[in-house]
Design an enzyme around this catalytic site. Structure first.
Site, short mmCIF file in Angstrom:
data_model
loop_
_atom_site.label_atom_id
_atom_site.label_comp_id
_atom_site.label_asym_id
_atom_site.label_seq_id
_atom_site.Cartn_x
_atom_site.Cartn_y
_atom_site.Cartn_z
CD GLU A 58 -0.53 -1.00 -5.51
OE1 GLU A 58 0.71 -1.05 -5.42
OE2 GLU A 58 -1.25 -0.39 -4.70
CG PHE A 84 -3.17 2.36 -6.30
CD1 PHE A 84 -2.48 3.56 -6.18
CD2 PHE A 84 -3.98 1.96 -5.25
CE1 PHE A 84 -2.60 4.35 -5.03
CE2 PHE A 84 -4.12 2.74 -4.11
CZ PHE A 84 -3.42 3.93 -4.00
CG HIS A 127 -4.59 8.89 -3.65
ND1 HIS A 127 -3.32 9.30 -3.34
CD2 HIS A 127 -4.73 7.66 -3.09
CE1 HIS A 127 -2.72 8.36 -2.61
NE2 HIS A 127 -3.55 7.36 -2.44
#
Lengths: 327, 332
Positions: A58, A84, A127
């Site tokens: 990332e 992310f 997440h």
């Protein structure tokens, strides 16, 4: 108008913008496999030069967008999960958000970052975040959070054509939601909120993933004889302060619904602006329905307990309706 | 081009000119900082001029260069105008970044100078994206990323290697190994040989043991430039130099425990000065004479003095100008 799923509307926006301008390129983690469906089929249409599957890197991905955009490309980066954003933060916060000013405006940075956010699906704490405020607070990046297919398509098309960086937050797990989408080529302007209905009693302000429950709460209140003004914020940065203030001033009683953690949430920022700019019109303290300052647990019932819900929106509405100045 | 290609006389004189321009820039800025003339700090590259000059001698304006916080030399060698450099570092509107970036962020996109950077290692992702654009443009140009031994310990180096090797990006990595990561000697914070890390990704490597020998850097770059322009993918040069300057100027005011001796620095200054090395070699080889070399020296000094005057005469940017530069506010 055609009834279209939200994820299909996003896919359509990407396809149409890539057809419109060959300088648009898309890269990111598993954009070929497309686990959310938003980039599905693009590799077949545009080939591996313009649609690139990338390694899970990332910080390099976010920084790369600056190099490619400054070289004349319109870059769409798919970051997959919004958590992310944190792993890619140097590229976002120190480079993308800073490069234009630091260069004395030598360059424009047409960059769009897509990331899916939000809880409610037992994806656990890494997440499930709704990281609106970490990027809202950067300056230098527009932040969008559409709630329905038409806005998702129109806002993403605006983002890709915009000569400034944009983070486009896709409400996770809501790709199947259906709505009417115009047939013609259209853009939804960045920086404009939408007033979905006008009512005299209470103003409910939602955004992205919380919009559906906000509308459902307004429907319930309506059945009880309480009229709501409902606003979809759509653009978190820049915020449409004029529309938000107008909608708040109509009723003087405001509930803001945001899935972010409460401290420094988008809801907090909106509440601060309303308190500053419409104080004279407010009849009750502004209420925020947000996620408590807590990580989201895996166990579904424990997760659900923390997230905003229709019940919490109604409870907050009842508080603002029953406190403060009476008419 | 043969592997042992060397710069001819005219190229050597150009290299010398570039190194003098960088030297006089850095010496001037050291004085300026000490005198309180620069609003912010400066990271200087005295003694490292051979890397900037040798690398950039092979680049055109279409090739791009990402640099780091110690980037004045790279800016000048890549064709940046010292006038706009000084104006920038003095915080003036006439600066290359209109006074918005300062020393750590000098960039001239019209010359392919895509930015010095205040975040150690951040040039690596940016140059990876620029090299992706080069690949898509397919016009024979390529991107160079110059970074230090300190940046080699950022994870993005490995990430970038992976991208570049996987996609055969036209990207040259130049590790300007000056021996110090901020205030730590490299060997105390860096394991192994940095260029070996590139080898693990199948990226070909040239180590320039004497990175202060501008002809050796030029030679390695001749190889790398040809290799990359031919479409072979990335390459890596590790050039070993020495940081004569402090990490930033007047660091003794904050550094509590010395990390090197004055004697060491003085020895390096006397024995490994890249300008003296090139001059000596040219004279020993009877390629030119003192008069020619001295004219180049004086010309460079004059250019820098003019650049200082240009910067001093510049105007202070309007206070509210930052708000204007944040966004383009336009659509395609």
């Amino acid at each position: 108008m055609a009834r279209t799923r939200l994820i299909t509307a996003i896919n359509d926006a990407l396809r149409e913008e890539m057809e419109r301008d060959e300088k648009v390129i898309l890269f990111g983690e598993d954009v070929e496999a497309s686990i959310f469906g938003d980039t599905r089929g693009l590799i077949d249409l545009f080939g591996p030069r313009r649609v690139r599957n990338t390694p899970i890197s990332e910080n390099t991905l976010t920084g790369m967008t600056v190099g490619a955009a400054a070289s004349g490309y319109r870059v769409v980066l798919h970051l997959m999960f919004a958590n992310f954003v944190y792993t890619g933060m140097d590229g976002i916060a120190n480079q993308i958000a800073r490069a234009r000013l630091m260069s004395g405006a030598q360059i424009d940075l047409p960059i769009t970052i897509i990331a899916s956010y939000g809880g409610g699906r037992a994806n656990a704490a890494q997440h499930s975040d709704t990281p609106f405020s970490p990027v809202m607070s950067l300056g230098g990046i527009h932040v969008l959070a559409p709630s329905n297919p038409a806005d998702a398509k129109g806002l993403l098309k605006s983002a890709i054509r915009c000569n400034d960086p944009v983070i486009f937050f896709e409400p996770g797990g809501r790709g199947g939601e259906i709505g009417e989408v115009p047939d013609e080529d259209y853009l939804t302007p960045i920086g404009e909120a939408a007033v979905l209905r006008e009512g005299k009693d209470v103003t409910l302000i939602g955004m992205g993933s919380t919009m559906r429950m906000t509308i459902q709460a307004a429907d319930k209140l309506d059945k009880e004889g309480v009229e709501s003004t409902v606003v979809d914020v759509r653009s978190l940065a820049p915020l449409d302060e004029k529309t938000l203030c107008g909608a708040a001033s109509n009723t003087g009683r405001v509930v803001i619904v945001d899935e972010s953690r409460d401290r420094c949430s988008a809801a907090s920022q909106i509440a601060a602006i309303l308190a500053d700019r419409c104080f004279g019109y407010l009849r009750a303290p502004i209420k925020r329905v947000t996620t408590p300052d807590c990580s989201l647990p895996y166990a579904p019932a424990s997760e659900k307990y923390l997230l905003p819900s229709i019940g919490k929106v109604l409870a907050a509405a009842n508080v603002v309706l029953s406190t403060g100045e009476t008419r | 081009m043969k592997d042992n290609a060397s710069p001819d006389l005219s190229q050597c004189l150009d290299l010398l000119r570039t190194m003098y321009l960088i030297r006089y820039t850095e010496e001037q800025l050291a004085e300026d900082f000490a005198a309180g003339k620069t609003p912010g700090g400066v990271h200087l590259s005295t003694g490292q001029e051979a890397v900037a000059a040798g690398i950039c001698a092979h680049l055109t304006d279409q090739d791009q260069l990402a640099s780091n916080h110690r980037g004045h030399g790279h800016f000048i060698a890549k064709g940046g105008d010292p006038k706009t450099l000084f104006a920038e570092i003095y915080g003036k509107s006439e600066g290359i970044c209109r006074g918005m970036g300062g020393s750590m962020h000098v960039a001239d996109y019209s010359k392919g100078i895509i930015g010095a950077n205040g975040i150690v290692g951040a040039g690596l992702p940016i140059s990876t994206g620029a090299a992706l654009a080069d690949l898509l443009d397919d016009d024979g140009s390529f991107t160079v990323c110059i970074f230090g031994d300190g940046a080699s310990n950022q994870g993005v180096l490995q990430e970038s290697f992976n991208f570049a090797a996987l996609w055969k990006l036209p990207l040259l990595y130049v590790c300007e190994h000056n021996g110090f990561c901020q205030f730590s000697p490299a060997e105390t914070v860096t394991a192994g040989t940095i260029s070996d890390r590139a080898k693990a990704f199948g990226i070909p490597v040239k180590v320039v043991e004497e990175g202060n020998d501008v002809r050796a850097v030029w030679n390695a770059m001749a190889w790398a430039s040809e290799y990359i322009r031919a479409g072979n993918g990335p390459a890596f040069i590790e050039a070993r130099t020495y940081r004569i300057n402090n990490h930033f100027e007047r660091e003794h005011l904050v550094v509590q425990t010395p990390y090197r001796t004055r004697e060491e620095v003085e020895k390096m200054r006397q024995e490994r000065d890249p300008i003296i090395m090139l001059r000596q070699w040219m004279l020993n080889e009877n390629l030119t004479d003192e008069k020619v070399l001295s004219a180049i020296d004086k010309e460079a000094a004059r250019i820098i003095q003019e650049s200082v005057a240009f910067g001093e005469a510049g105007t202070v940017p309007p206070e509210n100008i930052g708000l204007e530069y944040m966004f383009a506010g336009t659509y395609n």
